[in-house]
Design a protein around this motif. Structure first.
Motif, short mmCIF file in Angstrom:
data_model
loop_
_atom_site.label_atom_id
_atom_site.label_comp_id
_atom_site.label_asym_id
_atom_site.label_seq_id
_atom_site.Cartn_x
_atom_site.Cartn_y
_atom_site.Cartn_z
N LEU A 256 0.88 -1.17 0.00
CA LEU A 256 0.00 0.00 0.00
C LEU A 256 0.92 1.22 0.00
N SER A 257 0.79 2.08 -1.02
CA SER A 257 1.68 3.23 -1.16
C SER A 257 0.90 4.52 -1.30
N THR A 258 1.41 5.57 -0.64
CA THR A 258 0.86 6.92 -0.81
C THR A 258 2.02 7.88 -1.08
N THR A 259 1.68 9.04 -1.57
CA THR A 259 2.68 10.09 -1.77
C THR A 259 2.60 11.04 -0.59
N ASN A 260 3.38 10.76 0.43
CA ASN A 260 3.45 11.62 1.62
C ASN A 260 2.09 11.87 2.26
N SER A 261 1.28 10.82 2.32
CA SER A 261 -0.05 10.92 2.94
C SER A 261 -0.24 9.77 3.92
N ALA A 262 -1.21 9.92 4.79
CA ALA A 262 -1.47 8.95 5.85
C ALA A 262 -2.11 7.67 5.33
N VAL A 263 -1.87 6.59 6.06
CA VAL A 263 -2.57 5.32 5.87
C VAL A 263 -3.14 4.95 7.24
N LEU A 264 -4.46 4.75 7.30
CA LEU A 264 -5.15 4.49 8.56
C LEU A 264 -5.98 3.22 8.47
N PHE A 265 -5.75 2.32 9.43
CA PHE A 265 -6.55 1.10 9.57
C PHE A 265 -7.32 1.25 10.88
N THR A 266 -8.68 1.31 10.80
CA THR A 266 -9.47 1.49 12.02
C THR A 266 -9.91 0.17 12.62
N GLY A 267 -9.82 -0.91 11.86
CA GLY A 267 -10.19 -2.25 12.36
C GLY A 267 -8.98 -3.15 12.41
N THR A 268 -9.24 -4.43 12.54
CA THR A 268 -8.15 -5.41 12.56
C THR A 268 -7.60 -5.60 11.16
N VAL A 269 -6.37 -6.12 11.09
CA VAL A 269 -5.73 -6.46 9.81
C VAL A 269 -5.24 -7.90 9.94
N ASP A 270 -5.77 -8.78 9.08
CA ASP A 270 -5.43 -10.20 9.12
C ASP A 270 -5.01 -10.70 7.75
N SER A 271 -4.24 -11.77 7.76
CA SER A 271 -3.97 -12.47 6.51
C SER A 271 -5.16 -13.37 6.20
N GLN A 272 -5.25 -13.77 4.95
CA GLN A 272 -6.28 -14.73 4.56
C GLN A 272 -6.05 -16.01 5.36
N ALA A 273 -7.12 -16.68 5.75
CA ALA A 273 -7.02 -17.90 6.55
C ALA A 273 -6.06 -18.89 5.89
N THR A 274 -5.28 -19.56 6.71
CA THR A 274 -4.29 -20.58 6.33
C THR A 274 -3.12 -20.03 5.52
N GLU A 275 -3.01 -18.71 5.39
CA GLU A 275 -1.89 -18.10 4.68
C GLU A 275 -1.20 -17.11 5.62
N ALA A 276 -0.01 -16.68 5.26
CA ALA A 276 0.71 -15.66 6.01
C ALA A 276 1.22 -14.65 4.98
N ASN A 277 0.30 -13.85 4.46
CA ASN A 277 0.64 -12.91 3.40
C ASN A 277 1.35 -11.68 3.94
N ALA A 278 2.32 -11.21 3.19
CA ALA A 278 3.11 -10.04 3.58
C ALA A 278 2.33 -8.76 3.33
N LEU A 279 2.61 -7.75 4.16
CA LEU A 279 2.01 -6.43 4.01
C LEU A 279 3.12 -5.40 4.11
N THR A 280 3.25 -4.57 3.06
CA THR A 280 4.18 -3.45 3.08
C THR A 280 3.37 -2.17 2.95
N VAL A 281 3.63 -1.21 3.82
CA VAL A 281 2.97 0.10 3.76
C VAL A 281 4.07 1.14 3.59
N SER A 282 4.00 1.92 2.51
CA SER A 282 4.97 2.98 2.24
C SER A 282 4.21 4.29 2.10
N SER A 283 4.48 5.22 3.04
CA SER A 283 3.69 6.45 3.07
C SER A 283 4.54 7.73 3.00
#
Length: 166
Positions: free
Chosen positions: A33-60
């Motif tokens: 998830l990429s933004t140009t010098n802007s915020a990234v906000l998650f108001t709830g939980t963040v999970d991987s898909q069941a039975t997987e361990a997917n990577a998450l990169t946030v660049s803001s």
């Protein structure tokens, strides 16, 4: 983003403005998830898909990144990487394969962080509550010059704990 019960992310998201996820997020594939010098906000939980361990990169860029719900609440994520020269705030627990923050900015921890691999905090770290940083036979690396604990807060680690010299 529109508010609903669940946002499923299966591909990269790039915006020039703020990204706000007003519900729980499920990471279905390794994503960035990429933004140009802007915020990234998650108001709830963040999970991987069941039975997987997917990577998450946030660049803001200079934008803040805020996780108000638990990360890996039901299903732990793969590698979590946050690149921000602003503030990265985890108000709840984190469960992932690894956690890395970039140099510059500040990371604020308000909950326990549990990883099977290394935790690397390349920026200033502020501990807002008593927390535990735990890994499975891996290191917890903190920038020693800029890590601060508020009065009465402590870090406990079950693996190698290093303060990196800069």
């Amino acid at each position: 983003m529109c508010s609903s019960d669940l946002t499923e992310l299966g591909g990269d998201v790039t915006t020039s403005g703020t990204q706000t996820y007003n519900d729980s997020v499920q990471v279905n594939d390794p994503i960035t998830l990429s933004t140009t010098n802007s915020a990234v906000l998650f108001t709830g939980t963040v999970d991987s898909q069941a039975t997987e361990a997917n990577a998450l990169t946030v660049s803001s860029g200079t934008g803040n990144v805020t996780f108000t719900g638990a990360v890996g609440n039901t299903t732990a994520l793969g590698a979590v990487t946050v690149n921000s020269t602003g503030t990265t705030l985890f108000t709840s627990t984190v469960k992932a394969a690894s956690l890395t923050t970039n140099a510059g900015g500040t990371t604020e921890l308000g909950g326990n962080v549990t990883t099977s691999g290394t935790q690397t905090y390349n920026d200033s770290v502020q501990v807002n509550d008593p927390i535990t940083l735990s890994t499975t036979n891996s290191a917890v690396l903190l920038d020693r010059k800029s890590t601060r604990l508020n009065s009465s807060h402590q870090i406990i680690s079950y693996a190698v704990f290093c303060l990196k010299k800069k």
